[in-house]
Write a protein that holds these residues in place. Structure first.
Motif, mmCIF file in Angstrom:
data_model
loop_
_atom_site.group_PDB
_atom_site.id
_atom_site.type_symbol
_atom_site.label_atom_id
_atom_site.label_comp_id
_atom_site.label_asym_id
_atom_site.label_seq_id
_atom_site.Cartn_x
_atom_site.Cartn_y
_atom_site.Cartn_z
ATOM 1 N N GLY A 12 -10.867 32.716 -9.569
ATOM 2 C CA GLY A 12 -10.683 33.009 -8.154
ATOM 3 C C GLY A 12 -11.989 33.003 -7.382
ATOM 4 N N ASP A 13 -11.870 33.088 -6.042
ATOM 5 C CA ASP A 13 -13.028 33.166 -5.145
ATOM 6 C C ASP A 13 -13.936 31.942 -5.218
ATOM 7 N N GLU A 14 -13.354 30.803 -5.514
ATOM 8 C CA GLU A 14 -14.148 29.585 -5.632
ATOM 9 C C GLU A 14 -14.572 29.050 -4.263
ATOM 10 N N GLY A 15 -13.832 29.468 -3.225
ATOM 11 C CA GLY A 15 -14.123 28.944 -1.883
ATOM 12 C C GLY A 15 -12.923 28.176 -1.322
ATOM 13 N N LYS A 16 -11.736 28.535 -1.814
ATOM 14 C CA LYS A 16 -10.508 27.816 -1.410
ATOM 15 C C LYS A 16 -10.287 27.886 0.100
ATOM 16 N N GLY A 17 -10.470 29.091 0.656
ATOM 17 C CA GLY A 17 -10.237 29.264 2.087
ATOM 18 C C GLY A 17 -11.107 28.334 2.909
ATOM 19 N N ALA A 39 -5.331 38.181 -2.724
ATOM 20 C CA ALA A 39 -6.252 37.104 -2.345
ATOM 21 C C ALA A 39 -7.111 37.528 -1.163
ATOM 22 N N GLY A 40 -8.305 36.980 -1.122
ATOM 23 C CA GLY A 40 -9.173 37.130 0.042
ATOM 24 C C GLY A 40 -9.836 35.788 0.252
ATOM 25 N N HIS A 41 -9.404 35.054 1.267
ATOM 26 C CA HIS A 41 -9.914 33.701 1.508
ATOM 27 C C HIS A 41 -10.803 33.716 2.750
ATOM 28 N N THR A 42 -12.066 33.363 2.541
ATOM 29 C CA THR A 42 -13.052 33.477 3.618
ATOM 30 C C THR A 42 -13.293 32.133 4.295
ATOM 31 N N LEU A 43 -13.313 32.169 5.618
ATOM 32 C CA LEU A 43 -13.597 30.975 6.424
ATOM 33 C C LEU A 43 -14.741 31.349 7.358
ATOM 34 N N GLY A 298 -16.176 41.081 -3.795
ATOM 35 C CA GLY A 298 -14.779 40.701 -3.553
ATOM 36 C C GLY A 298 -14.411 40.762 -2.078
ATOM 37 N N ALA A 299 -13.730 39.702 -1.594
ATOM 38 C CA ALA A 299 -13.346 39.635 -0.176
ATOM 39 C C ALA A 299 -12.177 40.584 0.120
ATOM 40 N N THR A 300 -11.489 41.042 -0.916
ATOM 41 C CA THR A 300 -10.365 41.958 -0.719
ATOM 42 C C THR A 300 -10.747 43.398 -1.029
ATOM 43 N N PRO A 304 -18.304 44.387 -6.665
ATOM 44 C CA PRO A 304 -19.237 43.330 -7.064
ATOM 45 C C PRO A 304 -18.565 42.393 -8.067
ATOM 46 N N ARG A 305 -18.799 41.100 -7.902
ATOM 47 C CA ARG A 305 -18.241 40.143 -8.864
ATOM 48 C C ARG A 305 -19.206 39.980 -10.028
ATOM 49 N N ARG A 306 -18.676 39.888 -11.217
ATOM 50 C CA ARG A 306 -19.500 39.592 -12.398
ATOM 51 C C ARG A 306 -19.908 38.117 -12.308
ATOM 52 N N MET A 329 -17.306 21.021 -5.709
ATOM 53 C CA MET A 329 -18.260 21.988 -6.267
ATOM 54 C C MET A 329 -18.841 22.841 -5.148
ATOM 55 N N MET A 330 -18.700 24.137 -5.289
ATOM 56 C CA MET A 330 -19.104 25.084 -4.247
ATOM 57 C C MET A 330 -20.382 25.829 -4.654
ATOM 58 N N LYS A 331 -21.104 26.286 -3.651
ATOM 59 C CA LYS A 331 -22.184 27.245 -3.814
ATOM 60 C C LYS A 331 -23.360 26.755 -4.656
ATOM 61 N N GLY A 332 -23.556 25.430 -4.691
ATOM 62 C CA GLY A 332 -24.738 24.881 -5.368
ATOM 63 C C GLY A 332 -26.008 25.448 -4.736
ATOM 64 N N ASP A 333 -25.945 25.759 -3.460
ATOM 65 C CA ASP A 333 -27.111 26.294 -2.733
ATOM 66 C C ASP A 333 -27.617 27.598 -3.346
ATOM 67 N N VAL A 334 -26.704 28.340 -3.972
ATOM 68 C CA VAL A 334 -27.076 29.643 -4.546
ATOM 69 C C VAL A 334 -28.039 29.453 -5.729
ATOM 70 N N LEU A 335 -27.970 28.273 -6.371
ATOM 71 C CA LEU A 335 -28.790 28.051 -7.570
ATOM 72 C C LEU A 335 -30.184 27.498 -7.239
ATOM 73 N N SER A 412 -20.279 21.707 -1.579
ATOM 74 C CA SER A 412 -20.430 22.679 -0.500
ATOM 75 C C SER A 412 -21.780 23.374 -0.668
ATOM 76 N N VAL A 413 -22.510 23.490 0.441
ATOM 77 C CA VAL A 413 -23.884 24.015 0.371
ATOM 78 C C VAL A 413 -24.089 25.241 1.261
ATOM 79 N N GLY A 414 -23.004 25.920 1.576
ATOM 80 C CA GLY A 414 -23.102 27.126 2.391
ATOM 81 C C GLY A 414 -21.710 27.518 2.847
HETATM 82 P P1 GDP Z 1 -11.553 32.037 -2.026
HETATM 83 O O1 GDP Z 1 -10.851 33.269 -2.444
HETATM 84 O O2 GDP Z 1 -11.481 30.951 -3.053
HETATM 85 O O3 GDP Z 1 -11.158 31.543 -0.669
HETATM 86 O O4 GDP Z 1 -13.102 32.431 -1.930
HETATM 87 P P2 GDP Z 1 -13.703 33.768 -1.283
HETATM 88 O O5 GDP Z 1 -13.645 33.647 0.191
HETATM 89 O O6 GDP Z 1 -13.126 34.971 -1.896
HETATM 90 O O7 GDP Z 1 -15.185 33.710 -1.819
HETATM 91 C C1 GDP Z 1 -16.034 32.654 -1.556
HETATM 92 C C2 GDP Z 1 -17.281 33.212 -0.843
HETATM 93 O O8 GDP Z 1 -18.311 32.251 -0.859
HETATM 94 C C3 GDP Z 1 -17.020 33.508 0.617
HETATM 95 O O9 GDP Z 1 -17.833 34.568 1.017
HETATM 96 C C4 GDP Z 1 -17.458 32.208 1.303
HETATM 97 O O10 GDP Z 1 -17.846 32.411 2.644
HETATM 98 C C5 GDP Z 1 -18.617 31.816 0.455
HETATM 99 N N1 GDP Z 1 -18.858 30.367 0.308
HETATM 100 C C6 GDP Z 1 -17.953 29.356 0.232
HETATM 101 N N2 GDP Z 1 -18.582 28.195 -0.026
HETATM 102 C C7 GDP Z 1 -19.891 28.478 -0.121
HETATM 103 C C8 GDP Z 1 -21.048 27.704 -0.415
HETATM 104 O O11 GDP Z 1 -20.996 26.499 -0.652
HETATM 105 N N3 GDP Z 1 -22.250 28.357 -0.440
HETATM 106 C C9 GDP Z 1 -22.353 29.690 -0.198
HETATM 107 N N4 GDP Z 1 -23.558 30.234 -0.248
HETATM 108 N N5 GDP Z 1 -21.288 30.452 0.064
HETATM 109 C C10 GDP Z 1 -20.072 29.852 0.088
#
Ligand code: GDP
Ligand code: IMO
Ligand code: MG
Length: 423
Positions: A12-17, A39-43, A298-300, A304-306, A329-335, A412-414
Motif C-alpha cells: 500500500g501507499d505506493e502513490g495510487k492516488g 485507504a488514504g490516497h494523497t493528491l 500513514g495518510a489515514t 510511521p511507515r516501516r 515507479m514512485m518516489k525515486g527522488d527520495v533515494l 514519479s519524482v515528487g
Molecule cells: P496511496 O495510498 O497509494 O495513494 O499513497 P499515499 O498517498 O498513502 O502515500 C504516498 C505518499 O507519497 C503521499 O504522501 C504522496 O503525496 C507522496 N508521493 C507520491 N509520489 C511521490 C513521489 O514520486 N515522490 C515523493 N517524494 N512523494 C511522492
C-alpha cells in the motif's frame, strides 16, 4: 471499450492516488473497487494536498464520473467528512459521483468490533487501521451485511438494530478494555446516512456495462497493495479484500476478458505500515532516511511507515498475480544522495537460495539476498523528461525492467501532479 486497472504492488501507499489523478484526463469513469476508509490516497496540485479515503481519486477533474463500486465498504461518517472537504474546494461531487447499491456499509459497531478484536490479539495484532474493515467484510461474506441499496427500503433500521445488537454481544465476548458511547456514535452515523442519501445510488454493474457499450473509457482504482490481499498477501497481516486484479472483476462486475492495461505501481524502495513480515526492512540510517525524506507516515492513521530496500522477489510475485502490463515507479527522488542502493533479488530460505515468494516469509525463515547498485546524487524533483535522468537512475530502472520483464512507463519524482515523467 476496455477497462484499465491501477493497483498497488507492495504493502500500500505506493502513490495510487497521485497517479489516478494524473491519468484521469484519459478516462470517462474512475471506479474504486475494494477497500474502504482504511485507504488514504494523497493528491497534490496547485500547492494543496488532498487525502481521499473512500472517494475515487478522479474527483478533482470535471471530465470524469467517479464511481464507488460494489466491492467497496463505506463508512458514512468518514464519507461525509470527505464530502465536506470537497465542498471547501467547490467540487460539485453530487453531479459526478455515483455509488453502487451493492456496496456494504461500515456500522459504528463494526469499528468497535475491529478495536475489540485487535485488543484481544495482544502482540499478534494485525495493526489494523481500526476503520471496521475486517468486521464489515465478515458480515458481507457471512451474508449479514447492510448495503447502500438497503437504505432505500423502509425496514433498514430494523435490520440495523438487529445487527448492532448482535455486534454488542460479540464486543462483550472479547472482554476487551474499550470505552465507547454507542448512542453518540449512532447519532453521528444516522446524520451521515442522511447526507449519503443525497447522492445517487445506482446498479453500478449495469452502469458499467452501458458505459463500455458506449465506448467510454474506465479506470479501476485499487486500494491497499497486493501484499495486503486477503488471499495472496502476507496472511493474516493483510486487509480483508482482494486488492489484486481479480478484485476489480468482483468489485465492479467487470468481466476478466474486458480488462486491458494493468498498471502496477511501486515505490523505488518498500514501506509497510502495521504488523507483519517485511524481509527487506531496515533498522539503520538508510531506512531512517527513507522515512524522513519520503515523509513516510500513514495518510489515514499518521503512523510511521516501516521502510526498507526494494524487494524484487515480492514485486515479481505481485506482477504475476496481477498480470501487470505497465509499471510505474514512485518516489525515486527520495533515494537521491544514497551512496549505494540495494535490491533484493532472491531469498535464502531454509539454507537454500530461492527466487519466489514462499508461504512463510517471517524473518526466521527468510533472509534477503541483495544486488548492490550505485546511487545518484542529483535532485530528481525538478526533472521533467527521461533524457535528464542521471546514469545511475537509468541503470536502476533498466535493472528492474529486466528482472520484472515489464516496462516502467512512468517515473514519479515528487508528490505533485507535475512531477510525473512518462517514458
Ligand atoms: P496511496 O495510498 O497509494 O495513494 O499513497 P499515499 O498517498 O498513502 O502515500 C504516498 C505518499 O507519497 C503521499 O504522501 C504522496 O503525496 C507522496 N508521493 C507520491 N509520489 C511521490 C513521489 O514520486 N515522490 C515523493 N517524494 N512523494 C511522492
Ligand atoms: P492505501 O490504499 C497501507 C494495512 C494496515 C494493516 C492491515 C489491515 O492507502 O494504500 P485494515 O484496516 O484493513 O484492517 O488493516 O492493512 N493497510 C494499509 N496499509 N495502505 C493502505 O491503504 C492500507 N489499508 C490497510 O496498516 O497492517
Ligand atoms: Mg495510502
Amino acid at each position: 471499450m476496455a477497462v484499465d486497472l491501477l493497483l498497488g504492488l507492495q504493502w500500500g501507499d505506493e502513490g495510487k492516488g497521485k497517479i489516478v489523478d494524473v491519468l484521469t484526463k484519459n478516462y470517462d469513469v474512475i471506479a474504486r473497487f475494494q477497500g474502504g476508509p482504511n485507504a488514504g490516497h494523497t493528491l497534490e496540485f496547485d500547492g494543496i494536498k488532498h487525502v481521499l479515503h473512500t472517494i475515487p481519486s478522479g474527483i478533482f477533474h470535471d471530465s470524469a464520473i467517479n464511481l464507488v463500486g460494489n466491492g467497496v465498504v463505506i463508512d458514512p461518517v468518514i464519507f461525509r467528512r470527505e464530502l465536506d472537504n470537497l465542498s471547501k474546494f467547490n467540487i460539485d461531487y453530487k453531479s459526478k459521483m455515483l455509488i453502487s447499491r451493492k456496496a456494504h456499509l461500515i456500522l459504528p459497531t463494526h469499528r468497535l468490533l475491529d478495536a475489540a478484536s485487535e485488543a484481544s490479539k495482544g502482540k499478534a495484532k494485525i495493526g489494523s487501521t481500526l476503520k471496521g474493515i475486517g468486521p464489515t467484510y465478515m458480515d458481507k461474506t457471512g451474508r449479514n451485511g447492510i448495503r447502500v441499496g438497503d437504505l432505500e427500503m423502509d425496514n433498514w433500521k430494523e435490520k440495523y438494530r438487529a445487527l448492532a445488537n448482535k455486534h454488542e454481544a460479540m464486543i462483550d465476548f472479547y472482554k476487551a478494555d474499550i470505552q465507547y458511547n454507542l448512542a453518540e456514535m449512532e447519532t453521528e452515523f444516522f446524520a451521515a446516512i442522511k447526507v449519503l442519501k443525497e447522492l445517487t445510488f445506482i446498479d453500478s454493474e449495469e452502469y458499467l456495462f452501458r458505459a463500455q457499450a458506449e465506448g467510454k473509457s474506465i479506470l479501476a482504482e485499487g486500494a491497499q497493495g497486493s501484499l495486503l490481499d486477503i488471499d495472496f498477501g502476507t496472511y493474516p497481516y493483510v486487509t480483508s479484500s482482494n486488492t489484486t486484479a481479480a478484485g476489480a472483476c468482483t468489485g465492479l462486475g467487470v468481466a476478466p476478458s474486458k480488462i486491458k492495461e494493468v498498471f502496477g505501481i511501486f515505490k523505488a524502495y518498500t514501506t509497510r505500515v502495521g504488523s507483519g513480515p517485511f524481509p527487506t526492512e531496515l533498522f539503520d540510517s538508510y531506512g531512517e532516511t527513507m522515512g524522513r525524506v519520503g515523509n513516510e507516515f500513514g495518510a489515514t492513521t499518521g503512523r510511521p511507515r516501516r521502510c526498507g530496500w526494494l524487494d524484487l522477489v515480492a514485486l515479481k510475485y505481485a506482477v504475476r498475480v496481477n498480470g501487470v502490463t505497465q509499471l510505474m515507479m514512485m518516489k525515486g527522488d527520495v533515494l537521491s544522495g544514497f551512496d549505494k542502493l540495494k535490491v533484493c533479488t532472491a531469498y535464502e530460505y531454509k539454507g537454500e537460495r530461492i527466487s519466489h515468494l514462499p508461504y512463510n516469509i517471517e524473518a526466521e525463515n527468510v533472509k534477503p539476498i541483495y544486488t548492490e547498485m550505485k546511487g545518484w546524487d542529483e535532485d530528481l524533483t525538478k526533472l521533467r523528461d527521461p533524457s535528464e535522468f542521471p546514469a545511475a537512475l537509468n541503470d536502476y530502472i533498466d535493472f528492474l525492467e529486466k528482472e520484472l520483464e515489464v516496462p516502467i512507463k512512468i517515473v514519479s519524482v515528487g508528490p505533485d501532479r507535475t512531477q510525473t515523467i512518462h517514458r
